[in-house]
Scaffold this motif. Structure first.
Motif, PDB file in Angstrom:
ATOM      1  N   VAL A   1      73.492  19.258 115.159  1.00 43.62           N
ATOM      2  CA  VAL A   1      72.165  18.842 115.658  1.00 43.62           C
ATOM      3  C   VAL A   1      71.060  19.167 114.647  1.00 43.62           C
ATOM      4  N   THR A   2      71.292  20.201 113.840  1.00 40.25           N
ATOM      5  CA  THR A   2      70.309  20.556 112.801  1.00 40.25           C
ATOM      6  C   THR A   2      70.253  19.446 111.748  1.00 40.25           C
ATOM      7  N   LEU A   3      71.439  18.983 111.353  1.00 39.18           N
ATOM      8  CA  LEU A   3      71.499  17.877 110.379  1.00 39.18           C
ATOM      9  C   LEU A   3      70.872  16.606 110.959  1.00 39.18           C
ATOM     10  N   MET A   4      71.198  16.310 112.207  1.00 40.31           N
ATOM     11  CA  MET A   4      70.658  15.100 112.844  1.00 40.31           C
ATOM     12  C   MET A   4      69.135  15.158 112.969  1.00 40.31           C
ATOM     13  N   ALA A   5      68.583  16.363 112.980  1.00 42.09           N
ATOM     14  CA  ALA A   5      67.125  16.534 113.078  1.00 42.09           C
ATOM     15  C   ALA A   5      66.446  16.445 111.714  1.00 42.09           C
ATOM     16  N   GLY A   6      67.240  16.153 110.664  1.00 43.16           N
ATOM     17  CA  GLY A   6      66.644  15.915 109.349  1.00 43.16           C
ATOM     18  C   GLY A   6      66.700  17.100 108.403  1.00 43.16           C
ATOM     19  N   PHE A   7      67.355  18.181 108.834  1.00 42.42           N
ATOM     20  CA  PHE A   7      67.442  19.371 107.981  1.00 42.42           C
ATOM     21  C   PHE A   7      68.762  19.337 107.216  1.00 42.42           C
ATOM     22  N   THR A   8      68.656  19.129 105.911  1.00 42.11           N
ATOM     23  CA  THR A   8      69.849  18.961 105.096  1.00 42.11           C
ATOM     24  C   THR A   8      70.251  20.263 104.399  1.00 42.11           C
ATOM     25  N   THR A   9      69.356  21.258 104.430  1.00 42.25           N
ATOM     26  CA  THR A   9      69.689  22.588 103.897  1.00 42.25           C
ATOM     27  C   THR A   9      69.059  23.646 104.793  1.00 42.25           C
ATOM     28  N   VAL A  10      69.836  24.663 105.138  1.00 44.49           N
ATOM     29  CA  VAL A  10      69.283  25.789 105.906  1.00 44.49           C
ATOM     30  C   VAL A  10      69.784  27.093 105.304  1.00 44.49           C
ATOM     31  N   GLN A  11      68.935  28.110 105.466  1.00 45.31           N
ATOM     32  CA  GLN A  11      69.320  29.447 105.037  1.00 45.31           C
ATOM     33  C   GLN A  11      69.553  30.252 106.315  1.00 45.31           C
ATOM     34  N   SER A  12      70.768  30.726 106.508  1.00 46.09           N
ATOM     35  CA  SER A  12      71.102  31.444 107.733  1.00 46.09           C
ATOM     36  C   SER A  12      71.153  32.924 107.417  1.00 46.09           C
ATOM     37  N   VAL A  13      70.406  33.713 108.206  1.00 45.08           N
ATOM     38  CA  VAL A  13      70.180  35.114 107.787  1.00 45.08           C
ATOM     39  C   VAL A  13      70.413  36.135 108.900  1.00 45.08           C
ATOM     40  N   GLY A  14      71.535  36.478 109.217  1.00 44.83           N
ATOM     41  CA  GLY A  14      72.800  35.953 108.752  1.00 44.83           C
ATOM     42  C   GLY A  14      73.865  36.567 109.638  1.00 44.83           C
ATOM     43  N   SER A  15      75.043  36.050 109.507  1.00 41.50           N
ATOM     44  CA  SER A  15      76.201  36.548 110.239  1.00 41.50           C
ATOM     45  C   SER A  15      77.439  36.243 109.403  1.00 41.50           C
ATOM     46  N   PRO A  16      78.450  37.108 109.466  1.00 42.79           N
ATOM     47  CA  PRO A  16      79.680  36.796 108.735  1.00 42.79           C
ATOM     48  C   PRO A  16      80.267  35.444 109.174  1.00 42.79           C
ATOM     49  N   ASN A  17      79.943  35.028 110.408  1.00 36.85           N
ATOM     50  CA  ASN A  17      80.443  33.731 110.895  1.00 36.85           C
ATOM     51  C   ASN A  17      79.844  32.543 110.149  1.00 36.85           C
ATOM     52  N   ASP A  18      78.763  32.786 109.425  1.00 37.75           N
ATOM     53  CA  ASP A  18      78.162  31.691 108.642  1.00 37.75           C
ATOM     54  C   ASP A  18      79.104  31.222 107.543  1.00 37.75           C
ATOM     55  N   ILE A  19      79.918  32.151 107.043  1.00 42.80           N
ATOM     56  CA  ILE A  19      80.716  31.852 105.835  1.00 42.80           C
ATOM     57  C   ILE A  19      81.711  30.703 106.049  1.00 42.80           C
ATOM     58  N   PRO A  20      82.583  30.781 107.079  1.00 40.55           N
ATOM     59  CA  PRO A  20      83.533  29.665 107.230  1.00 40.55           C
ATOM     60  C   PRO A  20      82.834  28.339 107.535  1.00 40.55           C
ATOM     61  N   LEU A  21      81.727  28.399 108.267  1.00 41.87           N
ATOM     62  CA  LEU A  21      80.986  27.164 108.576  1.00 41.87           C
ATOM     63  C   LEU A  21      80.367  26.605 107.296  1.00 41.87           C
ATOM     64  N   ARG A  22      79.731  27.477 106.516  1.00 40.47           N
ATOM     65  CA  ARG A  22      79.149  27.071 105.227  1.00 40.47           C
ATOM     66  C   ARG A  22      80.203  26.405 104.356  1.00 40.47           C
TER      67      ARG A  22
END
Ligand SMILES: [Zn+2]
Length: 423
Positions: A120-141
């Motif tokens: 939904v973040t991509l669909m809202a026009g955000f093509t880059t985000v900085q997530s700050v942070g959780s170890p769970n970000d890594i596999p998704l990234r």
């Protein structure tokens, strides 16, 4: 005659290739795409009229009004670089019971919700985000970066430094913590230098500790984002940290010092608190969210408006776009633009730049994203409306291309499906 073993091997390689080849990468195989635009913001403050953007593979290769044939006719829309959100918590969701489930769950449900947040973040026009942070970000990234899964480009802090005072450790221990995050795959270091504003926002690290954290990150080639209110804003600036998050109750002198030192400010003019108020029952009673704390937060909203107004009046201060998107606000990130313009006195063009070229500069990625220019990633979105005339146009994202791949291309005047959804 090739041996059976060879054929079996070849077949297995071929099928492995076929299976591994990401569907999104397949469609981008150096295909030339021409986009026609009648009005394009270049991300740096200029408006390009009646141009064509030529994309090859993942990259913009030319701006050429004569290029053809046109694959995507975006005339009548406002075309601009994909937005960058400097501060999200991409894996933070509400759980099955509807309550705040935080960002660190690893059950299948948690993972699907994180994936949905990315979508939904991509669909809202955000093509880059900085997530700050959780170890769970890594596999998704990494899944998104491999092209096997749709979502914004993600940068992550992995685990923020949240310990307070002596518990955060000696300067040497803090340096070791920073190195540990780098080894875990961090793109940036997140440091908490203030209590939550719900608890008063007091300073939680000494100047010496902050100096060690930001200095070590610099030595490791990483940027630092510091959660800071009041006195912590000055302390983080003096420590040479890259960016201050929130910044509530910073004085005019603090902001002036930030401008002098080139420290980026990422204030939140509305969305994060509006979202807490909107979803109060879902947060109340979950760790960190008391009735008293929630009451404080409603007062903080006006302080944040004042901060953004004060930031606008500070010459040379670099204000980037960050929403602190968490459960309930993923996919609604663009609401923060409206808050900044309406309540913070930010010029619409400055608001767009804060999420384009300036946002990219703050990530150290100005040579890759944030502008519509040859050589940069083809991260291109289109709005049905003109945000310079009516900032609410940011709600009407009808086209999203990231790295040369089109993820969204809906009819004009279509009601954006995700605008009201709260995953
Ligand atoms: Zn945050």
């Amino acid at each position: 005659m090739p041996s059976l073993k060879f054929i079996a091997c070849l077949l297995s390689v071929l099928s492995a290739c076929a299976m591994a080849k990401p569907i999104f990468a397949q469609s981008s195989a150096q295909k030339r795409i021409v986009i026609a635009a009648s009005a394009a913001l270049d991300g740096k403050g200029r408006v390009l009229h009646d141009t064509r953007i030529v994309v090859e593979g993942s990259t913009i290769v030319a701006l050429d009004p004569k290029a053809g044939p046109v694959d995507y006719d975006l005339r009548g829309l406002t075309v601009l670089p994909g937005w960058i959100d400097a501060h999200v918590h991409i894996t933070w969701s509400f759980g099955k019971d509807g309550k705040n489930a935080g960002m660190d769950g690893t059950a299948p449900d948690d993972n699907y919700r994180a994936a949905s947040n990315a979508w939904v973040t991509l669909m809202a026009g955000f093509t880059t985000v900085q997530s700050v942070g959780s170890p769970n970000d890594i596999p998704l990234r990494d899944a998104i970066a491999r092209g096997v899964f749709p979502g914004p480009r993600i940068l992550t802090a992995v685990e923020p430094l949240t310990q307070q005072g002596e518990k955060a450790g000696t300067p040497e221990e803090i340096r070791a913590y920073v190195r540990k995050q780098k080894e875990a795959g961090a793109d940036v270091i997140k440091i908490f230098a203030s209590q939550s504003i719900r608890q008063g926002g007091g300073l939680t690290l000494s100047q010496e500790q902050l100096n060690a954290a930001c200095d070590e990150a610099k030595k490791q080639g990483l940027r630092t984002l510091v959660h800071a209110y009041k006195d912590a804003v000055r302390a983080a600036t003096l420590a040479g940290c890259t960016e201050v998050e929130h910044g509530t109750l910073a004085t005019a002198d603090d902001l002036k010092l930030m401008a002098e030192k080139g420290t980026y400010l990422d204030p939140q003019a509305g969305l994060v608190i509006e979202n807490y108020v909107l979803n109060k029952d879902k947060f109340l009673g979950t760790p960190g969210y008391t009735a008293e704390g929630m009451a404080v937060m409603e007062n903080v909203l006006s302080m944040n408006h004042e901060l953004v107004q004060s930031a606008v009046r500070t010459p040379g201060l670099k204000v980037v776009f960050g929403t602190d998107a968490l459960a309930g606000s993923h996919g609604r990130n663009a609401e923060e633009f409206i808050d900044r313009v309406r309540d913070g006195g930010v010029e619409p063009m400055a608001a767009m730049i804060s999420a384009n070229s300036l946002g990219a500069e703050a990530l150290g990625m100005a040579d890759q994203i944030g502008s519509i220019a040859p050589g940069l990633q083809a991260d291109i979105i289109a709005l049905d409306g003109d945000p310079l005339k009516d900032i609410t146009a940011v709600r009407h994202v009808v086209f999203v291309m990231k790295g040369g791949i089109v993820y969204k291309n809906v009819a004009r005047e279509a009601i954006p499906v995700y605008a009201g959804v709260q995953p």
